[in-house]
Design a protein around this motif. Sequence first.
Motif, PDB file in Angstrom:
ATOM      1  N   GLU A 234       9.972  96.571  86.556  1.00 53.57           N
ATOM      2  CA  GLU A 234      10.955  96.495  85.478  1.00 53.57           C
ATOM      3  C   GLU A 234      12.327  96.819  86.050  1.00 53.57           C
ATOM      4  OE1 GLU A 234      12.700  95.661  82.156  1.00 53.57           O
ATOM      5  OE2 GLU A 234      10.514  95.492  82.317  1.00 53.57           O
ATOM      6  N   GLY A 235      13.192  95.793  86.148  1.00 59.10           N
ATOM      7  CA  GLY A 235      14.483  95.978  86.800  1.00 59.10           C
ATOM      8  C   GLY A 235      15.415  96.913  86.070  1.00 59.10           C
ATOM      9  N   SER A 236      15.312  96.999  84.744  1.00 60.41           N
ATOM     10  CA  SER A 236      16.200  97.876  83.983  1.00 60.41           C
ATOM     11  C   SER A 236      15.914  99.351  84.217  1.00 60.41           C
ATOM     12  CB  SER A 236      16.087  97.558  82.490  1.00 60.41           C
ATOM     13  OG  SER A 236      14.753  97.768  82.041  1.00 60.41           O
ATOM     14  N   THR A 237      14.839  99.674  84.926  1.00 62.75           N
ATOM     15  CA  THR A 237      14.551 101.077  85.221  1.00 62.75           C
ATOM     16  C   THR A 237      15.592 101.674  86.160  1.00 62.75           C
ATOM     17  OG1 THR A 237      12.192 100.604  84.974  1.00 62.75           O
ATOM     18  CG2 THR A 237      12.777 102.639  86.103  1.00 62.75           C
ATOM     19  N   TYR A 238      16.210 100.840  86.985  1.00 65.17           N
ATOM     20  CA  TYR A 238      17.141 101.316  88.005  1.00 65.17           C
ATOM     21  C   TYR A 238      18.558 100.883  87.663  1.00 65.17           C
ATOM     22  CZ  TYR A 238      12.678 101.833  90.377  1.00 65.17           C
ATOM     23  OH  TYR A 238      11.390 102.182  90.686  1.00 65.17           O
ATOM     24  N   ASP A 239      19.526 101.663  88.160  1.00 65.24           N
ATOM     25  CA  ASP A 239      20.943 101.425  87.913  1.00 65.24           C
ATOM     26  C   ASP A 239      21.597 100.954  89.202  1.00 65.24           C
ATOM     27  OD1 ASP A 239      20.612 102.352  85.318  1.00 65.24           O
ATOM     28  OD2 ASP A 239      21.041 104.426  85.892  1.00 65.24           O
ATOM     29  N   LEU A 240      22.381  99.886  89.101  1.00 66.99           N
ATOM     30  CA  LEU A 240      23.121  99.355  90.242  1.00 66.99           C
ATOM     31  C   LEU A 240      24.498 100.004  90.296  1.00 66.99           C
ATOM     32  CD1 LEU A 240      22.212  95.557  89.919  1.00 66.99           C
ATOM     33  CD2 LEU A 240      21.222  97.235  91.478  1.00 66.99           C
ATOM     34  N   TRP A 241      24.869 100.473  91.480  1.00 70.90           N
ATOM     35  CA  TRP A 241      26.148 101.120  91.707  1.00 70.90           C
ATOM     36  C   TRP A 241      26.842 100.460  92.896  1.00 70.90           C
ATOM     37  CZ3 TRP A 241      27.986 105.484  88.904  1.00 70.90           C
ATOM     38  CH2 TRP A 241      27.099 105.989  87.959  1.00 70.90           C
ATOM     39  N   ILE A 242      28.160 100.621  92.951  1.00 74.75           N
ATOM     40  CA  ILE A 242      28.974 100.010  94.008  1.00 74.75           C
ATOM     41  C   ILE A 242      29.694 101.116  94.770  1.00 74.75           C
ATOM     42  CG2 ILE A 242      30.825  98.381  94.546  1.00 74.75           C
ATOM     43  CD1 ILE A 242      28.351  97.064  93.417  1.00 74.75           C
ATOM     44  N   GLU A 243      29.700 100.992  96.077  1.00 71.29           N
ATOM     45  CA  GLU A 243      30.485 101.872  96.940  1.00 71.29           C
ATOM     46  C   GLU A 243      31.604 101.050  97.575  1.00 71.29           C
ATOM     47  OE1 GLU A 243      30.040 104.836 100.821  1.00 71.29           O
ATOM     48  OE2 GLU A 243      28.485 103.371 100.347  1.00 71.29           O
ATOM     49  N   SER A 245      33.294 100.420 100.228  1.00 65.60           N
ATOM     50  CA  SER A 245      33.218 100.672 101.664  1.00 65.60           C
ATOM     51  C   SER A 245      33.199  99.343 102.398  1.00 65.60           C
ATOM     52  CB  SER A 245      31.971 101.493 102.004  1.00 65.60           C
ATOM     53  OG  SER A 245      31.799 101.603 103.400  1.00 65.60           O
ATOM     54  N   ALA A 246      33.716  99.367 103.637  1.00 65.52           N
ATOM     55  CA  ALA A 246      33.720  98.166 104.473  1.00 65.52           C
ATOM     56  C   ALA A 246      32.522  98.121 105.406  1.00 65.52           C
ATOM     57  CB  ALA A 246      35.016  98.108 105.287  1.00 65.52           C
ATOM     58  N   ASP A 247      31.477  98.906 105.131  1.00 62.30           N
ATOM     59  CA  ASP A 247      30.267  98.911 105.946  1.00 62.30           C
ATOM     60  C   ASP A 247      29.219  97.994 105.339  1.00 62.30           C
ATOM     61  OD1 ASP A 247      31.426 100.787 107.621  1.00 62.30           O
ATOM     62  OD2 ASP A 247      30.646 102.488 106.467  1.00 62.30           O
ATOM     63  N   LEU A 248      28.391  97.469 106.197  1.00 67.48           N
ATOM     64  CA  LEU A 248      27.269  96.644 105.753  1.00 67.48           C
ATOM     65  C   LEU A 248      26.091  97.585 105.508  1.00 67.48           C
ATOM     66  CD1 LEU A 248      26.131  93.829 105.225  1.00 67.48           C
ATOM     67  CD2 LEU A 248      25.533  93.686 107.646  1.00 67.48           C
ATOM     68  N   ASN A 249      25.955  98.009 104.259  1.00 66.43           N
ATOM     69  CA  ASN A 249      24.976  99.059 103.989  1.00 66.43           C
ATOM     70  C   ASN A 249      24.574  99.035 102.506  1.00 66.43           C
ATOM     71  OD1 ASN A 249      23.295 101.196 104.465  1.00 66.43           O
ATOM     72  ND2 ASN A 249      24.888 102.755 104.460  1.00 66.43           N
ATOM     73  N   ALA A 250      23.460  99.654 102.227  1.00 70.61           N
ATOM     74  CA  ALA A 250      22.958  99.886 100.867  1.00 70.61           C
ATOM     75  C   ALA A 250      21.972 101.043 100.957  1.00 70.61           C
ATOM     76  CB  ALA A 250      22.287  98.649 100.287  1.00 70.61           C
ATOM     77  N   TYR A 251      21.728 101.705  99.864  1.00 75.21           N
ATOM     78  CA  TYR A 251      20.825 102.849  99.900  1.00 75.21           C
ATOM     79  C   TYR A 251      20.280 103.114  98.503  1.00 75.21           C
ATOM     80  CZ  TYR A 251      25.399 104.819  98.821  1.00 75.21           C
ATOM     81  OH  TYR A 251      26.650 105.026  98.303  1.00 75.21           O
ATOM     82  N   ALA A 252      19.148 103.832  98.505  1.00 72.17           N
ATOM     83  CA  ALA A 252      18.494 104.277  97.268  1.00 72.17           C
ATOM     84  C   ALA A 252      18.589 105.786  97.212  1.00 72.17           C
ATOM     85  CB  ALA A 252      17.031 103.834  97.242  1.00 72.17           C
ATOM     86  N   ALA A 253      18.885 106.314  96.037  1.00 69.45           N
ATOM     87  CA  ALA A 253      19.059 107.761  95.883  1.00 69.45           C
ATOM     88  C   ALA A 253      18.469 108.199  94.563  1.00 69.45           C
ATOM     89  CB  ALA A 253      20.535 108.143  95.967  1.00 69.45           C
ATOM     90  N   ALA A 254      18.108 109.486  94.535  1.00 67.02           N
ATOM     91  CA  ALA A 254      17.582 110.129  93.333  1.00 67.02           C
ATOM     92  C   ALA A 254      16.393 109.326  92.799  1.00 67.02           C
ATOM     93  CB  ALA A 254      18.677 110.287  92.288  1.00 67.02           C
ATOM     94  N   GLY A 255      16.301 109.237  91.474  1.00 66.00           N
ATOM     95  CA  GLY A 255      15.148 108.554  90.909  1.00 66.00           C
ATOM     96  C   GLY A 255      15.420 107.150  90.438  1.00 66.00           C
ATOM     97  N   ILE A 257      18.812 105.274  91.312  1.00 68.61           N
ATOM     98  CA  ILE A 257      20.089 104.784  91.827  1.00 68.61           C
ATOM     99  C   ILE A 257      19.833 103.788  92.952  1.00 68.61           C
ATOM    100  CG2 ILE A 257      22.219 105.422  93.009  1.00 68.61           C
ATOM    101  CD1 ILE A 257      22.120 108.092  91.589  1.00 68.61           C
ATOM    102  N   VAL A 258      20.445 102.615  92.843  1.00 68.84           N
ATOM    103  CA  VAL A 258      20.452 101.612  93.909  1.00 68.84           C
ATOM    104  C   VAL A 258      21.912 101.290  94.180  1.00 68.84           C
ATOM    105  CG1 VAL A 258      19.771  99.295  94.618  1.00 68.84           C
ATOM    106  CG2 VAL A 258      18.218 100.679  93.220  1.00 68.84           C
ATOM    107  N   GLY A 259      22.405 101.739  95.320  1.00 73.23           N
ATOM    108  CA  GLY A 259      23.803 101.533  95.671  1.00 73.23           C
ATOM    109  C   GLY A 259      23.954 100.469  96.740  1.00 73.23           C
ATOM    110  N   VAL A 260      25.032  99.714  96.641  1.00 71.38           N
ATOM    111  CA  VAL A 260      25.343  98.675  97.628  1.00 71.38           C
ATOM    112  C   VAL A 260      26.844  98.708  97.872  1.00 71.38           C
ATOM    113  CG1 VAL A 260      25.561  96.891  95.844  1.00 71.38           C
ATOM    114  CG2 VAL A 260      25.093  96.231  98.201  1.00 71.38           C
ATOM    115  N   THR A 261      27.243  98.507  99.117  1.00 72.79           N
ATOM    116  CA  THR A 261      28.664  98.534  99.431  1.00 72.79           C
ATOM    117  C   THR A 261      29.333  97.237  98.966  1.00 72.79           C
ATOM    118  OG1 THR A 261      28.286  97.608 101.625  1.00 72.79           O
ATOM    119  CG2 THR A 261      28.241 100.008 101.421  1.00 72.79           C
ATOM    120  N   HIS A 262      30.634  97.343  98.713  1.00 71.40           N
ATOM    121  CA  HIS A 262      31.399  96.168  98.284  1.00 71.40           C
ATOM    122  C   HIS A 262      31.429  95.113  99.385  1.00 71.40           C
ATOM    123  CE1 HIS A 262      35.048  93.809  97.271  1.00 71.40           C
ATOM    124  NE2 HIS A 262      34.650  94.030  96.024  1.00 71.40           N
TER     125      HIS A 262
END
Length: 436
Positions: A234-243, A245-255, A257-262
């Motif tokens: 279920e995709g709505s379980t997680y929240d997409l966030w933006i960082e 940053s000029a790095d090629l990166n993404a990460y998962a945090a807490a329960g 959070i799915v973050g991806v760099t701009h």
Amino acid sequence: MNQPTQWPEEPDPPQYPTEPAYPQAEQPSVPPQYYPTPPPYPHAEPYPAAPPYPQAEQPLAAPQYPAPPQYPAAPPQYPAPPQYPQAEPLLPPPAYPVQSPFQPPDAPSAPAVPPPAAPPDQSLETDKLAFSTGRIHMAAHQRGADRTAIGVLLLRIPNFVCSLIVVYVLAGFLPTFLTYVVLIAWLASGALVFHRPTERFFARYLLNLRYPTRQELDWLNPIWREVTTRAGIEGSTYDLWIEDSADLNAYAAAGHIVGVTHYSMTTLPPAELAGVLAHELGHHTGGHAWSGLLGLWYSLPGRFAWQALRKVTYFAVLLAQSFFCLGAAVIIIAAAIVISAAVTFWPLLLVLLAPYLLAAVGRRAELRADLKAAELGFAQVMIQVLTKMHGEELEAQRQVGAKAMQQPSLASKLLSSHPDYHTRLRQLEAFLPQTS
């Protein structure tokens, strides 16, 4: 002759009185003369006869059904079914261009020499994402905790014990009742890892993330929906966030959070961005994100105490350097304290080894997340992304200078949280189609 002697006559015997006349016993009474038969008792009045109840209706006779018709021996030839129109896809793929509509920031220049990597399979298009159009099958278990997540929690036990001691010592200055209140509150605070408002505060103020704009969500949501559809999550379980940053990166945090760099969002093609998000989804479904943050949270009091102890020791050594004898005494006393503590509380040695063990478990977690992305069909695109990341690292080393090109030390390798490029590449290549 002598006359016989005349004896006097005997007197008559006395006359005794006659016995008294005793009363005669009463004659037994004559039994009454009973009737030869009991007298006839009056008969009870007869009860009225039961009223005649209506008779139950007779059940209707079963209707006489007609005999079944005689079907022909050969079945009739039915016409072929009509061709129904195909159902519209649940998630119609939007027509995305190969490049995102955002203007990417100034990217680092391409390396002069391409990194040593296997050439990509040109028969596979890694810039286009094939969206699913069939029925969505949701997984029975949306998330769990694999062996790496459990390993992180076990390796954090020594840090947890040290933190518990620190919290207990600090709370000991309070009244007894408040001491236990502080301990219970600190133990229960780990549940905040799954608390959405706390996660948002953590993402905004500690990870420096922000909410995506509407245009960014229009770009990310279909890609994220495709990744979760393939995984049955279920995709709505997680929240997409933006960082930003000029790095090629993404990460998962807490329960959640799915973050991806701009930079990743604006430069990666849809398929490669989907592979990166699938990698982060693997961290969440495997329990790597919440277990790592939970272990880190419970080790913070011990970390703060260790940093304070190091600073106090550092200033003590600086002060003792002015006097040689005093400095030597401080060093000897500190060494004795450390040795005695290690001998008395030998589990504390695990605290010194914990960073190396946690780094090894972290590298294993990254390989498991790569495996999850490969199982969803993103093996080739993950190879492309890793190749780009490896090329950027080599270019950054070249810009720093020749010294940076030296091989990393053994300690840095053991403390690295990510496996090397070639290790991840070999695992992903196992999912590629075999070429003759």
